[in-house]
Scaffold this motif. Sequence first.
Motif, PDB file in Angstrom:
ATOM      1  N   ALA A 347      31.156  41.042  51.800  1.00 49.61           N
ATOM      2  CA  ALA A 347      29.914  40.499  51.229  1.00 49.61           C
ATOM      3  C   ALA A 347      28.917  40.136  52.333  1.00 49.61           C
ATOM      4  O   ALA A 347      27.704  40.292  52.167  1.00 49.61           O
ATOM      5  N   ASP A 348      29.435  39.653  53.457  1.00 47.11           N
ATOM      6  CA  ASP A 348      28.552  39.292  54.578  1.00 47.11           C
ATOM      7  C   ASP A 348      27.671  40.474  54.977  1.00 47.11           C
ATOM      8  O   ASP A 348      26.479  40.317  55.221  1.00 47.11           O
ATOM      9  N   ALA A 349      28.277  41.643  55.044  1.00 41.20           N
ATOM     10  CA  ALA A 349      27.515  42.822  55.478  1.00 41.20           C
ATOM     11  C   ALA A 349      26.356  43.066  54.524  1.00 41.20           C
ATOM     12  O   ALA A 349      25.217  43.297  54.946  1.00 41.20           O
ATOM     13  N   GLY A 350      26.654  42.992  53.229  1.00 42.47           N
ATOM     14  CA  GLY A 350      25.620  43.239  52.231  1.00 42.47           C
ATOM     15  C   GLY A 350      24.448  42.290  52.354  1.00 42.47           C
ATOM     16  O   GLY A 350      23.285  42.661  52.141  1.00 42.47           O
ATOM     17  N   LYS A 351      24.738  41.062  52.741  1.00 40.86           N
ATOM     18  CA  LYS A 351      23.709  40.032  52.880  1.00 40.86           C
ATOM     19  C   LYS A 351      22.650  40.426  53.907  1.00 40.86           C
ATOM     20  O   LYS A 351      21.501  40.060  53.782  1.00 40.86           O
ATOM     21  N   GLY A 353      21.832  43.530  54.600  1.00 42.72           N
ATOM     22  CA  GLY A 353      21.285  44.848  54.320  1.00 42.72           C
ATOM     23  C   GLY A 353      22.088  46.001  54.888  1.00 42.72           C
ATOM     24  O   GLY A 353      21.538  47.049  55.196  1.00 42.72           O
ATOM     25  N   ARG A 354      23.403  45.782  55.059  1.00 43.98           N
ATOM     26  CA  ARG A 354      24.269  46.891  55.489  1.00 43.98           C
ATOM     27  C   ARG A 354      25.421  46.994  54.507  1.00 43.98           C
ATOM     28  O   ARG A 354      25.704  46.048  53.784  1.00 43.98           O
ATOM     29  N   PHE A 355      26.091  48.129  54.500  1.00 47.67           N
ATOM     30  CA  PHE A 355      27.336  48.142  53.742  1.00 47.67           C
ATOM     31  C   PHE A 355      28.487  47.927  54.707  1.00 47.67           C
ATOM     32  O   PHE A 355      28.387  48.258  55.890  1.00 47.67           O
ATOM     33  N   PRO A 356      29.559  47.325  54.221  1.00 47.81           N
ATOM     34  CA  PRO A 356      30.637  46.910  55.137  1.00 47.81           C
ATOM     35  C   PRO A 356      31.501  48.089  55.569  1.00 47.81           C
ATOM     36  O   PRO A 356      31.684  49.043  54.803  1.00 47.81           O
ATOM     37  N   PRO A 357      32.050  48.020  56.765  1.00 44.27           N
ATOM     38  CA  PRO A 357      32.986  49.067  57.204  1.00 44.27           C
ATOM     39  C   PRO A 357      34.282  49.032  56.402  1.00 44.27           C
ATOM     40  O   PRO A 357      34.966  50.043  56.285  1.00 44.27           O
ATOM     41  N   LYS A 358      34.620  47.831  55.864  1.00 43.59           N
ATOM     42  CA  LYS A 358      35.836  47.715  55.051  1.00 43.59           C
ATOM     43  C   LYS A 358      35.453  47.159  53.686  1.00 43.59           C
ATOM     44  O   LYS A 358      35.459  45.949  53.471  1.00 43.59           O
ATOM     45  N   PRO A 359      35.115  48.041  52.771  1.00 48.28           N
ATOM     46  CA  PRO A 359      34.622  47.585  51.472  1.00 48.28           C
ATOM     47  C   PRO A 359      35.727  47.254  50.480  1.00 48.28           C
ATOM     48  O   PRO A 359      36.884  47.629  50.676  1.00 48.28           O
ATOM     49  N   LEU A 360      35.326  46.564  49.431  1.00 47.56           N
ATOM     50  CA  LEU A 360      36.180  46.395  48.268  1.00 47.56           C
ATOM     51  C   LEU A 360      36.156  47.696  47.469  1.00 47.56           C
ATOM     52  O   LEU A 360      35.075  48.228  47.185  1.00 47.56           O
ATOM     53  N   LEU A 361      37.311  48.212  47.128  1.00 52.79           N
ATOM     54  CA  LEU A 361      37.382  49.391  46.275  1.00 52.79           C
ATOM     55  C   LEU A 361      38.204  49.071  45.027  1.00 52.79           C
ATOM     56  O   LEU A 361      39.272  48.459  45.132  1.00 52.79           O
ATOM     57  N   ASP A 362      37.669  49.448  43.897  1.00 61.77           N
ATOM     58  CA  ASP A 362      38.383  49.296  42.625  1.00 61.77           C
ATOM     59  C   ASP A 362      38.399  50.683  41.988  1.00 61.77           C
ATOM     60  O   ASP A 362      37.369  51.206  41.597  1.00 61.77           O
ATOM     61  N   ILE A 363      39.590  51.265  41.953  1.00 64.37           N
ATOM     62  CA  ILE A 363      39.713  52.672  41.573  1.00 64.37           C
ATOM     63  C   ILE A 363      40.425  52.782  40.227  1.00 64.37           C
ATOM     64  O   ILE A 363      41.442  52.134  40.000  1.00 64.37           O
ATOM     65  N   THR A 364      39.870  53.596  39.343  1.00 69.23           N
ATOM     66  CA  THR A 364      40.617  53.956  38.142  1.00 69.23           C
ATOM     67  C   THR A 364      40.692  55.475  38.079  1.00 69.23           C
ATOM     68  O   THR A 364      39.780  56.164  38.538  1.00 69.23           O
ATOM     69  N   ILE A 365      41.773  55.948  37.537  1.00 68.78           N
ATOM     70  CA  ILE A 365      41.940  57.394  37.428  1.00 68.78           C
ATOM     71  C   ILE A 365      41.642  57.755  35.976  1.00 68.78           C
ATOM     72  O   ILE A 365      42.463  57.548  35.076  1.00 68.78           O
ATOM     73  N   ALA A 366      40.422  58.244  35.763  1.00 65.18           N
ATOM     74  CA  ALA A 366      39.930  58.451  34.396  1.00 65.18           C
ATOM     75  C   ALA A 366      40.809  59.421  33.623  1.00 65.18           C
ATOM     76  O   ALA A 366      40.991  59.294  32.413  1.00 65.18           O
ATOM     77  N   THR A 367      41.352  60.375  34.326  1.00 61.64           N
ATOM     78  CA  THR A 367      42.134  61.423  33.656  1.00 61.64           C
ATOM     79  C   THR A 367      43.494  60.925  33.181  1.00 61.64           C
ATOM     80  O   THR A 367      44.182  61.642  32.461  1.00 61.64           O
ATOM     81  N   HIS A 368      43.878  59.710  33.562  1.00 61.22           N
ATOM     82  CA  HIS A 368      45.142  59.179  33.054  1.00 61.22           C
ATOM     83  C   HIS A 368      45.075  58.914  31.566  1.00 61.22           C
ATOM     84  O   HIS A 368      46.004  59.201  30.832  1.00 61.22           O
ATOM     85  N   HIS A 369      43.943  58.362  31.134  1.00 56.32           N
ATOM     86  CA  HIS A 369      43.821  58.091  29.695  1.00 56.32           C
ATOM     87  C   HIS A 369      42.946  59.141  29.013  1.00 56.32           C
ATOM     88  O   HIS A 369      42.738  59.085  27.822  1.00 56.32           O
ATOM     89  N   ALA A 370      42.423  60.076  29.818  1.00 56.80           N
ATOM     90  CA  ALA A 370      41.580  61.125  29.251  1.00 56.80           C
ATOM     91  C   ALA A 370      41.788  62.429  30.015  1.00 56.80           C
ATOM     92  O   ALA A 370      40.915  62.883  30.749  1.00 56.80           O
ATOM     93  N   PRO A 371      42.972  63.021  29.873  1.00 55.46           N
ATOM     94  CA  PRO A 371      43.261  64.243  30.647  1.00 55.46           C
ATOM     95  C   PRO A 371      42.281  65.374  30.333  1.00 55.46           C
ATOM     96  O   PRO A 371      42.045  66.248  31.166  1.00 55.46           O
ATOM     97  N   GLU A 372      41.676  65.331  29.131  1.00 53.40           N
ATOM     98  CA  GLU A 372      40.787  66.433  28.738  1.00 53.40           C
ATOM     99  C   GLU A 372      39.502  66.465  29.545  1.00 53.40           C
ATOM    100  O   GLU A 372      38.712  67.403  29.435  1.00 53.40           O
ATOM    101  N   LEU A 373      39.248  65.419  30.373  1.00 48.94           N
ATOM    102  CA  LEU A 373      38.018  65.403  31.161  1.00 48.94           C
ATOM    103  C   LEU A 373      38.083  66.381  32.332  1.00 48.94           C
ATOM    104  O   LEU A 373      37.063  66.699  32.939  1.00 48.94           O
TER     105      LEU A 373
END
Lengths: 505, 525
Positions: A347-351, A353-373
């Motif tokens: 968050a400090d980096a964002g303050k 005006g930069r993005f951080p070298p080690k960001p928060l990532l929240d990943i979902t795998i859409a095809t797990h509940h929607a393989p047809e995608l």
Amino acid sequence: MSNNCDVIVIGAGHNGLIAAHALAKAGKSVLVVEQRGEDEEIFPGFRLALGADDDAGLLRQSVIDALGLVEKGVAFVEPDVTAFAPQPNGRSLTLHRHIQQSIASIATHSTHDAGRFAAWREKIGQLTAVLEPHLHQTPTLEQMGTLLLGQPELVRYANVSARETLDWWFENDALKGLLASSSVIGLEHGPYAQNSGFMLLYQYANADGGGFRASRFVQGGMGKLRQAMVTAAMGQGVRMRGETAVSHILLHDGRATGVVLADGETINAELVVSSATPRHTFFNLVKPYNLEPRFMRRVRSQVYRGTTAKLVLAVSQLPEFVGQTEAGQLDGHIVICPSTEYLERAADAGKYGRFPPKPLLDITIATHHAPELAPAGQHLLNITMRYAPYTLRGSSWGEQRAALAETILQTLANYAPGLRDTILHQRLITPLDWEQQFGLTEGSLHHGQMGLEQMFAMRPVPGWGQYATPIGNLYLCGAGAHPGGGLTGLPGSNAARQILADLGA
Amino acid sequence: MNKKYDAIIIGAGHNGLTCAGYLAKAGKKVLVLEKRYLVGGATVSEEIVPGFKFATFSYLVSLLRSEVIHDLELVKHGLRMLPFETTLDLAVNGDSLYREPDHYRTYRAIARYSKRDAEAYDDYKLMMRHVIHAVRYLMHHAPPNMDFDANPQALIDLAKHVGTVDKEVLYTLIQLLTISADDFLSQWFETDILKAGLATSGMIGSMVSPKSPGSGLVLLAMYMGEIDGVYRTWRFAKGGTGGVANALAQAARSFGAEIRTNAPVAQLMRHGDEVRGVVLESGEEITADVIVSSLTPQMTYLKLAGEEGLPSDLVQQVKRWNSFGSASKINLALDGVPDFKAMPGYGMHLAGGFNTNVSIDSFERLYDTAKYGDFERHLFIDGGLISFADPDMAPPGKHVMTCFVMYTPYHLRQGTWDERREELGDAVVDTLEHYIPNIRQLIVGRQISTPLDIERLINMSGGNIFQGELRLSQMFLMRPAAGYSGYQTPLHNYYICGSSAHPSGGISGAPGRLAALQILADGKK
């Protein structure tokens, strides 16, 4: 055929559709106009509703029932694993829907924390239960007074930083980092900031069991949910016009009387209901010179400052993460946030005006509940990243896009070493893209920051938290109104109820 | 032999002394016990360097309630207020902004940066005036009992008061409870040095930065000051803030109160839930009908009373009470007159305050370093030359400079404050030298009080200068704990009267006064 109607709803997002449905059900003739087209093929053979998160866990049962979504084919998937957090040391922490399994995983990191987790969940559950009815009401000053004076424990948990409340309960960094990742959604601040405790509560609404928020996905993907909402609205007689941009709202004597479309066409209506962001609504659709100066100052001062970027990856096979022992661990959220300090430093980096070298990532795998995608055997990874500031200092998103994508992939490489080789396609959405392609002011997914100072009767601006606006017959029904963003459906349903009450219906 | 008192006050800070004054004036036999050799607590003046008097901790007066001054006849007992009217904000890049009482000069100073801001400055001050007018009701009233049946009148009065407040003002007030100072000020201003200079009021003594949610509330609290009905006025006290304590002590004595220094209290004498007296560290036992603690919740409940017999929800809240300080105090004895690079030579600015490193980004960086347990070398200093207002503080031609320094966290990640105290002093001098080139050669002595020293010396747990962070969940009905926000405690005959009680810190005397009124009212039942 006359194109006039009782109500024009601007924007066919979920809140616009929910409001349109409720107003039509009450007998109004409703027209919804939407700038964008249907959800798109993002890569050859891959489809995804780009504007939405995969997690529909915040959508309230009252909304699901009102629109009859289940009858219209919406099925929710509730994976056993709600969150999986690979750690820098190669270990991992897994939270499950069933609390005993969560506790067992926590125990491998800290027996102290394992012993307290059930009590923490119960406490959070109690407090969200106190909060919940207030999210379903039209907010007032009296309501805020009642909460402030009558609910000290809720106020305490909402006012402290997420770090502080997690420190009250737990000792383990992996657990605190994972839980804190929920506390910064919709905020530019980190988990050390006061009031981040509130977002933790907000995100745990609807969450039962022992996991990570509600973590509930839609079978077939978010596009299915949207389609069902459209079907429900149209079933009540709502008319829909896609790929139709509104140029401005027609005013007569300070009251809204309809809209003018980008192609010059005029549509008259008795009421205009906007699910666009408040700033877009007032500054672009109404125009500042039609506003009273004090109100204009309030709208100008409303804080957006989006910090979320999204990277969608099409991959040829499922990734394998460090600390992963079974495939099911990837069914929920995969969260890269090993400690509250990691998150705060991001968050400090964002303050600045930069993005951080080690960001928060929240990943979902859409095809797990929607393989047809995706084509058979291939997958879509929906990666939400923080903190990517809307305003970059000394640079622009045009220059920094590639660097941001690289930063995300580098971070991922530490936790899923083989992933990079399996990437078929990638698409990055920066905060500027959210604004330019999705109409989200300053890239704020929540239509205005979710800080406590912009919640309840203060949302979108102090004094105008009741869905009505200083422009007669113009209402707000989007995430810019109470109770804010996240796919709750509440701004839309609350606004419709208030509109009907104001009409004396 | 024990001597029986009506009331014993633990701690001779300004609130303890105020409480003592009110009780003694009402005819009670009062004993004040102070662990140090002098009265005042955080409001003391001490001659650490021979010939130079330092305001050891607090250094400005603004919040002191007019009714306290009047009721306790403080002017008769020596209280004098001296003007402190200018602020010089200094940025590291050489920018400066000088604000003074003259409206047009201040207008022109701001207009050099932004005409829009110069215009907005009046709007801003007017709005804050309205907000303070609305909120100062709370300074005079104890938090109401939320049990409507028990005490309907207090709640009715509060609701009536809220009803009289203009909606726009009320919303602005509510906004201030949770917003960041920077977001609040940005509604009016665009100039960094002006916003940052004003935002310093939102940082004082707190572990929040201008961009941290919650700094708006500190800003509000620091704006509540008034001198003789004029809002937002700061003054030096003649003799330093110790002058305030001395006037309060004299007043209390004149009403018959007894004050004993060098008399640290070890614990309470309890009989079950009833408190009957105190035990001094010397072993001496003193009994009284009422015992009043002016100390922090941690000291009041966990140390003096002991957890046993206290409600578990109170104990939990006290353990979670946030009172980690961010400020240090450095006093300098100077051999001559400091010369500011931004305003060379003599001038009214020397009799006012100055701020260093003023910019929102600088403050954020200082805070960022502090939140991970360290401090920067180029600090934020809120300084002033007390001896310009009060020449008696230093020998002729010489001066004392008070430096309130942030952000210096209570918890250091590397080393201890005992090891790093002088390093902090050096950082302060280095910082000052950037703005006052001749400062180093003028210094003939210095006194450094880190958050740890503040905790050790005057029992401010965690070193927070307000006895607990000023934040929404630690104010009003929740100060110091929800359900325990009056001046009574769950223990019979045991009361609180310090800054950790409503309406909180600053040299206001308000908690001391309201506690005394509560004790007197309870005595009549």
